[in-house]
Scaffold this active site. Sequence first.
Site, short mmCIF file in Angstrom:
data_model
loop_
_atom_site.label_atom_id
_atom_site.label_comp_id
_atom_site.label_asym_id
_atom_site.label_seq_id
_atom_site.Cartn_x
_atom_site.Cartn_y
_atom_site.Cartn_z
N ASP A 15 0.86 -1.17 0.00
CA ASP A 15 0.00 0.00 0.00
C ASP A 15 0.91 1.24 0.00
O ASP A 15 2.10 1.13 0.30
CB ASP A 15 -0.88 -0.06 1.26
CG ASP A 15 -1.70 1.16 1.44
OD1 ASP A 15 -2.31 1.63 0.46
OD2 ASP A 15 -1.74 1.68 2.58
N ASP A 17 -0.06 5.14 1.01
CA ASP A 17 -0.22 6.12 2.10
C ASP A 17 -0.25 5.41 3.46
O ASP A 17 -1.06 4.51 3.67
CB ASP A 17 -1.50 6.94 1.88
CG ASP A 17 -1.47 7.68 0.54
OD1 ASP A 17 -0.44 8.31 0.24
OD2 ASP A 17 -2.46 7.61 -0.22
MG LIG Z 1 -2.78 3.24 3.45
#
Ligand SMILES: [Mg+2]
Length: 191
Positions: A15, A17
């Site tokens: 992922d 962020d």
């Molecule tokens: Mg995230």
Amino acid sequence: MKGMDHSLVRYVFLDRDGVLNRKMPEGAYVSDWAQFQWLAGADEAIARMNRAGLTVILVTNQRGIALGLYTHAQLEHIHANIQRHLARHGARLDAVYYCPHNHGECHCRKPDIGLFEQAFKQFPQANAQNSVVIGDSLSDIRAGRRLGMKTVFIQGEADRQKAGSAAAAELADAVAGSLLQAVEIHLGLVA
Ligand SMILES: [Mg+2]
Ligand SMILES: [Zn+2]
């Protein structure tokens, strides 16, 4: 915690962020490179995975596009800057997939699995057995579990944790405080 055997891992789905860069406050989005703040050690963690011969694939929900907060071109500019930064640290992302859609209008927004399916087309040797998902949201962990992959939950800063953090930590195979810690402890990649 269930723990994981990392000896089979060849593909790492990251992922963005909250894993590579500091999460914006809930409801805010990184729309400009100036807002992208690297988390300590994330670049080093990616370099270690690269050196170990793992394929590192970014899978990121970017609903800010659907909301009109930034364009595809602006997002791709941010991702080009990520790659430039990584290159200076001897690191790279092997592929980047993002979902630009809003809730409920696609098959790619995590916890759905469309981004992973795109990756499987580009990397046909990747599968549930040789892949791990590392993310800081319940949706990352759910997507990984849906695919039968191992999952590592990154426990973010307390003030930026989303609803579902406790459930994600419970559901994941392992929990770490940062990407570098995940790579050291759960992938066995110590410098
Ligand atoms: Mg995230
Ligand atoms: Zn989508």
